[in-house]
Design an enzyme around this catalytic site. Structure first.
Site: not given
Ligand code: COS
Length: 378
Positions: A123, A126, A128, A155, A238, A241, A362
Site C-alpha cells: 500500500l 514515498p 502515501a 514493503i 482494522d 492492527r 501499520e
Molecule cells: N473501514 C471501512 N471504511 C472506512 C474505514 C474503515 N475502518 N475508515 C474510513 N473508511 C471510509 C470512510 O467511511 C470514507 O468513506 P466515504 O468517503 O464513502 O464516506 C472513506 O473511507 C474515507 O475516510 P476518511 O475521510 O476517514 O479517510 P482519511 O483520508 O481522512 O484517512 C486515516 C483516514 C488517516 C485513518 C487513514 O488514511 C489511515 O488509516 N492512514 C494510515 C495508513 C496506514 O496505516 N498505513 C500503514 C501502511 S499499511 S501496512
C-alpha cells in the site's frame, strides 16, 4: 469475555513456543546482525505451518480463531519480532483477498501460502504513508487487464514475496475513489525489487521497494471492484492492527524476562540487584504494563472474533498501547541491565530497536489515536 486458554489453544501455543525456543531464539542475534532470515529457518516455519497459521479452514488452513492467533503472534514476538513480522505479513496480505476476493482468488492465494510461497501487502508509497489515500501508483485499463506503474516502499517481505497484494489508482486524477486492489505475482513482466532497506530493528524481516513498470495484471486478478481499494485497505488494517499489538506484547514479555533473569544474577554492593527497591520498582512497572497491554490485545482479538463493530477501534487501541508499552518496557530492561543491556551481546537493546517500529508500522501511533478519537462516541 473469557481469558482462560482451552486445551486445543494450549496445544498449539505450546507447539509454537517449542519452535520459538528451539529454532527462533537461538538464531535471533545472528539474524539481527545478518539482516535476514536463513532459508533453513523459513523452511522450518513453512513446514510447521507457522507461515500459514492464519489461513481459514475453508481453504485448507488450521482455521484458528483470532483469539488463538493473538496468543501465537505474541509467542513469535517473544522469540523474534522480525520473524513474527515475516509471518504476519502473509496474514496482512490475506485480508484484502478475504474481504473482497472471489472464491477462485481466495483458493489460489491460500493454496500458494500453504505451499510455502510468501506474500506481501503493498500500500505504502514515498508520497502515501499516513495519507494512505494519496497512492499514485497507476492502474491503466488495457485489453484483458491493467498495466500497473509506480513505486511502493517499506514493503515487508518485498524481496521474498511471490504474491503481492498491491493498491493502485484506476483514475488518472487520483483520489480514494479510484483506489483498487490487485493480486500481482513477482514473476510478472515489468515487476522488480527496488532498494532493500537497512533497518534499525526487525532485521530478520526483509523490507524493500517494489517497482511496477507497465506491469500487466490480468482482469481476473483485480480484487473487488474498481474504487473499493481504500475501504478494503481500512478494513484490512482494522483486522491486522491487533496482531501488531500481540507481537508488541511478545517483545515486552521478552524484555521483562531478560531483565528479571539479569536482576537475579547480577550482584553489586555484595547483593543481587533484584534486592534494590529502585530495581524492584522498574520490574514491577514492566510486569504490570505488560499484563495490561496483553489484556487489551486479547480483548481486541476477542471482539474481532465476535465480529463486534467496534473491533477496529479496539484494535487501534491495542496496537497503540501495546507498542508504546513494548517501547517503554524494553527501554527499562536496558536500564535494569546497565552497560550489559546496552551491549549488542545481549538481546535487550534489540528489543528496544524492534519495539520502535511497532509504534510506526501499520499506521503510526498518532494515526491510531486519530482512529480512536474518531471512533469513540457516548
Ligand atoms: N473501514 C471501512 N471504511 C472506512 C474505514 C474503515 N475502518 N475508515 C474510513 N473508511 C471510509 C470512510 O467511511 C470514507 O468513506 P466515504 O468517503 O464513502 O464516506 C472513506 O473511507 C474515507 O475516510 P476518511 O475521510 O476517514 O479517510 P482519511 O483520508 O481522512 O484517512 C486515516 C483516514 C488517516 C485513518 C487513514 O488514511 C489511515 O488509516 N492512514 C494510515 C495508513 C496506514 O496505516 N498505513 C500503514 C501502511 S499499511 S501496512
Amino acid at each position: 469475555m473469557d481469558f482462560s486458554i482451552n486445551s486445543q489453544q494450549k496445544e498449539i501455543v505450546d507447539l509454537v513456543k517449542q519452535i520459538v525456543d528451539r529454532e527462533i531464539r537461538p538464531r535471533a542475534i545472528d539474524m539481527d546482525r545478518s539482516g535476514k532470515i536463513p532459508d533453513e529457518l523459513l523452511q522450518i516455519l513453512v513446514s510447521s505451518g507457522v507461515t500459514s497459521m492464519a489461513v481459514p479452514a475453508a481453504y485448507g488452513g488450521p482455521g484458528l480463531g483470532v483469539d488463538t492467533l493473538g496468543l501465537l503472534y505474541e509467542e513469535l514476538g517473544r522469540g523474534c519480532a522480525g520473524v513474527a513480522t515475516v509471518c504476519a505479513a502473509n496474514a496482512l496480505a490475506s485480508y484484502p483477498v478475504l474481504i473482497a476476493g472471489t472464491e477462485e482468488q481466495k483458493k489460489r492465494f491460500f493454496d500458494s501460502v500453504l505451499s510455502g510461497r510468501m506474500a506481501a501487502f503493498a500500500l505504502t508509497e514515498p508520497g502515501a504513508g499516513s495519507d494512505a489515500g494519496a497512492v499514485s501508483c497507476r492502474a491503466e485499463k488495457t485489453e484483458g487487464g491493467y498495466r500497473l506503474t509506480g513505486i511502493k516502499c517499506f514493503i515487508t517481505n518485498g524481496p521474498i514475496a511471490d504474491q503481492i497484494v498491491v493498491f493502485a489508482n484506476t483514475r488518472k486524477t487520483g483520489g480514494i475513489r479510484g483506489l483498487t486492489v490487485f493480486l500481482a505475482d513477482s514473476s510478472m513482466e515489468g515487476f522488480s525489487i527496488g532498494k532493500i532497506e537497512d533497518k534499525m530493528g526487525i532485521r530478520a524481516s526483509a523490507t524493500s521497494e517494489l517497482i511496477f513498470d507497465h506491469c500487466f495484471v490480468p482482469e481476473e486478478n483485480r480484487i473487488g471492484r474498481e474504487g473499493m481499494g481504500f475501504r478494503i485497505a481500512m478494513e484490512t488494517l482494522d483486522h491486522s492492527r491487533a496482531v501488531v499489538g500481540a507481537v508488541s506484547v511478545g517483545i515486552a514479555q521478552a524484555a521483562l524476562e531478560a531483565a528479571v533473569i539479569y536482576a537475579h544474577q547480577r550482584k553489586q554492593f555484595g547483593v543481587k540487584v533484584a534486592s534494590f527497591e529502585m530495581v524492584q520498582q522498574m520490574i514491577a512497572d514492566m510486569a504490570m504494563e505488560t499484563e495490561a497491554a496483553r489484556a487489551l490485545v486479547q480483548k481486541a482479538c476477542w471482539m474481532q472474533e465476535k465480529e463486534d463493530p467496534q473491533s477496529g477501534v479496539m484494535a487501534a487501541m491495542a496496537k497503540c498501547l501495546a507498542s508504546d508499552t513494548a517501547m517503554k518496557v524494553s527501554t527499562t530492561a536496558v536500564q535494569v541491565m546497565g552497560g550489559n543491556g546496552y551491549s549488542k551481546e545481549n538481546q535487550a537493546e534489540k528489543y528496544m530497536r524492534d519495539a520502535k517500529v511497532m509504534q510506526i508500522y501499520e499506521g503510526t501511533n498518532q494515526i491510531q489515536r486519530l482512529v480512536i478519537a474518531n471512533g469513540v462516541s457516548y
